[in-house]
Scaffold this active site. Structure first.
Site, PDB file in Angstrom:
ATOM      1  N   SER A  91      20.185 -45.941  62.601  1.00  9.07           N
ATOM      2  CA  SER A  91      18.900 -46.727  63.082  1.00  9.07           C
ATOM      3  C   SER A  91      19.412 -47.797  64.106  1.00  9.07           C
ATOM      4  CB  SER A  91      18.237 -47.334  61.950  1.00  9.07           C
ATOM      5  OG  SER A  91      18.933 -48.252  61.348  1.00  9.07           O
ATOM      6  N   LYS A  92      18.113 -48.203  64.929  1.00  7.57           N
ATOM      7  CA  LYS A  92      18.200 -49.389  65.983  1.00  7.57           C
ATOM      8  C   LYS A  92      18.636 -50.610  65.213  1.00  7.57           C
ATOM      9  CE  LYS A  92      15.458 -49.353  69.798  1.00  7.57           C
ATOM     10  NZ  LYS A  92      13.706 -49.329  70.150  1.00  7.57           N
ATOM     11  N   ARG A  93      18.241 -50.616  63.771  1.00  5.51           N
ATOM     12  CA  ARG A  93      18.298 -51.823  63.220  1.00  5.51           C
ATOM     13  C   ARG A  93      19.954 -52.319  62.989  1.00  5.51           C
ATOM     14  NH1 ARG A  93      15.934 -50.653  58.309  1.00  5.51           N
ATOM     15  NH2 ARG A  93      14.644 -48.917  59.406  1.00  5.51           N
ATOM     16  N   GLN A  94      20.784 -51.273  62.844  1.00  4.09           N
ATOM     17  CA  GLN A  94      22.233 -51.627  62.419  1.00  4.09           C
ATOM     18  C   GLN A  94      23.078 -51.495  64.132  1.00  4.09           C
ATOM     19  OE1 GLN A  94      24.017 -50.185  59.301  1.00  4.09           O
ATOM     20  NE2 GLN A  94      22.072 -50.136  57.940  1.00  4.09           N
ATOM     21  N   GLY A  95      22.353 -51.476  65.056  1.00  5.07           N
ATOM     22  CA  GLY A  95      23.030 -51.514  66.214  1.00  5.07           C
ATOM     23  C   GLY A  95      22.520 -50.665  67.158  1.00  5.07           C
TER      24      GLY A  95
END
Ligand code: GLU
Length: 502
Positions: free
Chosen positions: A261-265
């Site tokens: 996901s975007k949240r982790q990179g």
């Protein structure tokens, strides 16, 4: 029997950037097609007009081309099956929809979104998996709706969708090239919408029709499409078409094994390009997300052609593939280590030109932009940079005067005699012939030895004055590349500044 020419496709929706998962899907389709001496096609699936993003189609294709994934047929390159943009093929979907309506495999549905939502809530409350309640299934198709009611709605111009009628109690089965046999129970399948009220087909409908008409032999796509398989297979059956072969690729995971996901990179390929990753490293990295050559091979660095030669769907795993940026960084370094300096020069010349447009240099622009100088910088820094642009940005002292000196390093490396020693040694450097790494090294050693000093007493201060920083390649080689004039200038200027600071 003549073997059919392999045709694969990447079918992105133009809703924004190219996701790394999308790049992997495109790459596997490309590798498989090329390995089989077949064709790779790009089709744009823009049937959800509300999610369409301006320029996304061009960006997707541009990014794929950057990665070396060139389609044989695409909206840009043309093809023999009409348009490769679904919004330009609406008349085709309508024609096939009419055929299903006629054959009683599909029906009009006038339920409003409020009704559908009410029905959904009710079913959830009753503990059922929500499904369309078939309110508008006509009497002649086994439903409860009289044809007169349907006609009335039609005549009144009420908005409608077209739904497929999923047969009751059959099991749908297919053999996935990665997962093996997969079976679905039709009672879990909803009467899928085929045509939406805006006259556009749904993804499911348009993609099945196009996959058939465009004669694809293999559909390789993400695992998230696996649950859609029964709907697709039923459509093939309704039309009497033989389905292509299917391969569903494993999920991409974050290192903690959650879904990528975007949240982790970063997940957009463009983000990685912007950071300076090269297409070779990205393509190599993405290829390994789910595929490996097999036991007994230690190889991790593959060029695109090698991937084409070695790729096979049998070697794609079912288990989720962890997206590990460390691995990508490692690969990038491997590529930099082995890339011919002429290629690196091509990449870094524009970076250097941009820097030179922003900052003045005291070095000769002709010299520092010349092949010979850049080659020397590249050989010294190859093992030390993480990205190609860092040949310019990370080792900017090869191109510009140091603007400051690492404070901690100065504190640590300066003793009261340092500046005097530097002045004395500078006088020797002025007349040293030739000015090479070897002669500088011998001169320095010959200079400190009779004084009972260690070479480090001068090595560290010289490095700091010449480069501004306390780390870097071999000092002697660095000084040789910079050249006598720049070295003397930097030492003299640095001594003045550092003595003022004292
Ligand atoms: N348009 C779909 C997507 O964006 C394509 C799925 C498929 O390959 O069938 O992922």
């Amino acid at each position: 029997m003549v073997a059919q020419r392999v045709r694969t496709r990447f079918a992105p929706s133009p809703t924004g950037y190219l996701h790394v998962g999308g790049l992997r899907t495109a790459l596997y389709n490309y590798l498989f097609a090329k390995k089989m001496k077949g064709d790779f096609i790009i089709r744009i699936e823009d049937t959800d007009q509300s999610r369409k993003v301006e320029d996304a189609q061009q960006n997707l294709i541009k990014t794929l081309e950057w990665a070396g994934i060139i389609a044989d047929e695409s909206p840009e390159h043309g093809g023999s099956f009409g348009s490769y943009v679904q919004s330009e093929r609406l008349h085709i979907y309508r024609e096939y929809c009419d055929r299903l309506l006629e054959d009683k495999h599909a029906y009009y549905c006038f339920s409003t979104s409020e009704e559908l939502e009410e029905n959904r809530q009710l079913q959830l409350k009753q503990g059922f998996q929500p499904k369309y309640n078939r309110k508008w299934l006509p009497e002649e198709m086994g439903g409860a709706m009289p044809s007169s009611e349907i006609r009335k709605k039609m005549e009144a111009g009420s908005p409608y969708v077209v739904r497929m009628k999923v047969p009751d109690y059959i099991s749908v089965w297919f053999e996935d090239m990665i997962r093996g046999p997969v079976e679905f129970d039709s009672s879990t399948i909803d009467d899928q919408v085929l045509m939406k009220s805006d006259g556009f087909p749904t993804y499911h409908f348009a993609s099945v029709i196009d996959d058939h008409l465009m004669e694809f032999t293999h559909i390789i796509r993400g695992e998230e499409w696996l649950p859609s398989m029964p709907k697709h297979l039923l459509l093939y059956e309704f039309f009497g078409w033989e389905p292509p072969r299917f391969a569903h690729l494993p999920l991409l995971l974050n290192p903690d094994r959650s879904k990528l996901s975007k949240r982790q990179g970063d997940v957009a390929v463009e983000d990685y390009i912007r950071k300076g990753y090269s297409c070779d490293a990205i393509v190599n990295f993405v290829a390994m997300l789910g595929w490996n050559e097999g036991e007994g091979t230690e190889q991790e660095v593959y060029a695109l052609q090698e991937l084409i030669d070695k790729f096979s769907l049998e070697r794609v795993g079912k288990a989720g593939a962890v997206f590990n940026v460390e691995k990508l960084n490692w690969l990038e370094k491997q590529y930099i280590k082995h890339r011919p300096s002429a290629d690196i020069i091509n990449t870094i010349r524009p970076v250097l030109a941009a820097e030179l447009a922003k900052r003045e240099t005291l070095l000769s622009v002709d010299v520092i932009t010349g092949d010979h100088y850049l080659e020397q910088v590249i050989e010294l820094m190859r093992e030390r940079v993480g990205f190609e642009h860092e040949f310019v940005t990370f080792s900017s002292y090869f191109f510009f005067e140091p603007e400051s000196y690492e404070e901690e390093a100065v504190k640590k490396r300066w003793i009261p005699e340092t500046n005097d020693l530097l002045r004395e040694f500078t006088a020797e450097l002025e007349v040293l012939e030739p000015f090479t790494a070897e002669t500088i090294e011998s001169a320095l050693k010959a200079f400190v030895a009779p004084k009972g000093l260690k070479a480090a007493v001068l090595i560290h201060p010289l490095r700091i004055l010449a480069s501004g920083v306390s780390f870097g390649p071999s000092l002697y080689h660095m000084l040789e590349v910079l050249g006598r004039e720049a070295v003397l200038r930097r030492i003299t200027k640095g001594i003045d500044l550092i003595s003022v600071a004292e």
